[in-house]
Design a protein around this motif. Sequence first.
Motif, PDB file in Angstrom:
ATOM      1  N   UNK A  27      43.589  37.460  30.961  1.00 45.24           N
ATOM      2  CA  UNK A  27      43.098  38.518  31.839  1.00 45.24           C
ATOM      3  C   UNK A  27      44.190  38.797  32.871  1.00 45.24           C
ATOM      4  N   UNK A  28      44.683  40.028  32.850  1.00 44.19           N
ATOM      5  CA  UNK A  28      45.830  40.348  33.691  1.00 44.19           C
ATOM      6  C   UNK A  28      45.525  41.350  34.804  1.00 44.19           C
ATOM      7  N   UNK A  29      44.327  41.885  34.813  1.00 46.01           N
ATOM      8  CA  UNK A  29      44.009  42.906  35.811  1.00 46.01           C
ATOM      9  C   UNK A  29      42.513  42.910  36.096  1.00 46.01           C
ATOM     10  N   UNK A  30      42.157  43.693  37.093  1.00 48.86           N
ATOM     11  CA  UNK A  30      40.741  43.845  37.430  1.00 48.86           C
ATOM     12  C   UNK A  30      39.976  44.462  36.271  1.00 48.86           C
ATOM     13  N   UNK A  31      40.605  45.416  35.580  1.00 48.12           N
ATOM     14  CA  UNK A  31      39.937  46.059  34.443  1.00 48.12           C
ATOM     15  C   UNK A  31      39.622  45.055  33.346  1.00 48.12           C
ATOM     16  N   UNK A  32      40.514  44.076  33.115  1.00 43.52           N
ATOM     17  CA  UNK A  32      40.261  43.058  32.099  1.00 43.52           C
ATOM     18  C   UNK A  32      39.056  42.199  32.475  1.00 43.52           C
ATOM     19  N   UNK A  33      38.953  41.841  33.750  1.00 45.02           N
ATOM     20  CA  UNK A  33      37.830  41.016  34.203  1.00 45.02           C
ATOM     21  C   UNK A  33      36.521  41.793  34.087  1.00 45.02           C
TER      22      UNK A  33
END
Length: 757
Positions: A27-33
């Motif tokens: 998970x590399x970003x807020x969108x991934x989370x």
Amino acid sequence: MSTITRSASASPCMALNAIIDPSLFPLKSTADVVNLFRRALTSGIEPDLTLLSIVVGYIELSLTTGEAAQAAAAAAAAAEQQHSTSGDIIMGNSVPFPIVTHELIAGLYKKFQTILSVVEKPKPHRQATREVIKKVSDVIWNSLIRSSYKDRAHLQNLYSYLSGNKLDCFGVALAVVAGCQLLGYKDVRLAISEDHAWVVFGQKRVETIEVTWHGKGSEDKRGQDITPGIESGSWLYLGGLAVVCERGMEVAAICAALNISLTTNSDCVEVAELQQQLLWLLYDLGHLKKYPMALGTLGELEEIHRTHRSISCEQLYREAIEAARTHYRNHHVYPYTYQGNYYNRLLKYREAFAAWANAADVIRLYTYQCRDDEEIYKELLDIANELIPYVMKTESSGHSARSILRDSEVFANLLRFYDGICQWEEDSLTPILHIGWAKPLVTNITKFDYDIRSQVVIKLPEDVEAEQAAAAAAAAEQAKKAQEALQFEGNNNNNNTLIKKDEKHNADGKKSELPTTLADLTAACGEKILNPDFLLQGGGQPFADQKQQTSVQQAGKSTVTATTTTTPSVEQQQHNNINNNNTTAKEATTNGGSNVQSSSSEANSTNVEHKEAKMETTETAAAAAATTTAAKAAAVTTAATHTNSSIDDYDPFEIMLKRPVITLYSQKMKGLKDLLLAEKLNTHAISLQVTAQSVASRKVRGVDKQPSNISTHATINVTAIASSAGSDGGTGASPALASAAANDSIAASRPKRTRRE
């Protein structure tokens, strides 16, 4: 697709084996989370609380307590010094988003399984027992580091536990529920009040158990039932009307518990953005409908940085209040303080005072417990001794006609606010109102001139009861007369002397309406509420739900003003029915309804909820039940005309013509009635009365409270008084107040964020 694949061949002595899907990582970003949470909530399998708590916990601590976060905090502190005069909280950032790897999460997940391996997994379809939950809590409790970390931030997630063996009160309760889910117990759920958390279990989830502690003390309550807390009347347990979570709401609790603070006066932008997007996801999926605190948190985030086009932060605050009324019988205080503080930041002081008074109407439902109610005490103390005095100081500088100091409704709401706190103090073993409360109260009262204070009509419960009894007696007498008239008409019909309707005319040739009016009145008496004005004074319509028409101007005669009266709407009646409750087995409730004037921002449209009357004996309850029917026939409230006036239509003179009606129920405030309306205020007497020891009955363990004559909570009904300055002409009901500030007003400061468990 499920985020967790469980093995069916797990060892009986080990926790359920779970393999985290590696395709979801990294998970590399807020969108991934957010995508991870969306898949967990929509996959058809209940979301894994352990996985989600570890993920967001790792991100939160990395962004707020890591090395990069410390550097950002230092930069934010420097910026804070430059903006120290503004009072705003700085949004510190520039911290790189941490990369969440599969190896990290899987390792911590396995560690939690190992910790719980000492607890046997359930047999098929077996429900949890008190002993099993107590054992899970023992395992977690005994692995915590014993240090003074209870009031520190960022300790509410499983990552904090698995990486540092530290948890706060909410974190322990969440860990117990997540552990029971991991073991396979499906009936264990999280229960959350406004400052505490515990566990419910069983087929109907009515069994309760403490799994943590509360407050600053080191003693724990694990294994105990929460019933004693409910019976004590403590706000901590919300009268048994706390938020009982389903799995989706437990995920919402994980997200709402995220702490975005870097330092005391600086927040982390990345964590705030993550929390905001997760809460909107949960909002869209319907998991916040029964969660007032989460709605309030989302409202604060939207107030800082708006991301939703169609839903404003003000609407979210209203939804939080509506959720508290609909699902929890208006036993939650914070939705009103959220709203009041929001209006205060927008300089809409009239609306803020109404919301704060509504908060006090909720707190009056409880009995003050010194240690348990510390957080709400500090919240109300801050409003009474910081926010309200500052508003008074600001408004008194100009003292214009638009000032709230020229508004009698604001003064009535101020009294209602203190009346609720005084009643909260009653029956408590610890007093609340010391000299530190009394001085600001006296100062605030002296800001209002006599001509404003004298406009407020202050009633006592006994006055209301007497009016209801008189109205009921008049209604019964009128019904009796109507019945006699109907019988007389029937006798005439039997003697063939009844004239046909089309032949009944007066000498003027006009049709007589009297017989049909009596017949209609008699027929509708069993279905409609009679209008007290019609019964007592002979004016207006006979029934309260009929709109009173404005009197026609006659030639050569003066105009007569008609006051608009309505009965509560169906929705309001539903709210009143919901509010009829009692959390103690030995208490009975008698409720009354009220309407509060609405403004353009609808702050004053929040209807004040009912105060529960506490009766000691069955005879008292029977007497109350006997008068219920008669009381309903006379129960009608006077409301102001609901007009959404613009700021251009604002008339200061209309404010001065209002006559707010307030009923005081606390012993201390009832004793202040004459002092408050005196032309010259006796500040010393007021101070002595407020700080005096409560004269209410004291509750002793094992002994019920003495019967109270309080049947309803304090209400304000605002009516317009006709103006007759120099002429016989009259005016109708006063329109509702316009907003105190323009719609484009900016907040004085961003929301004050506090960590609430």
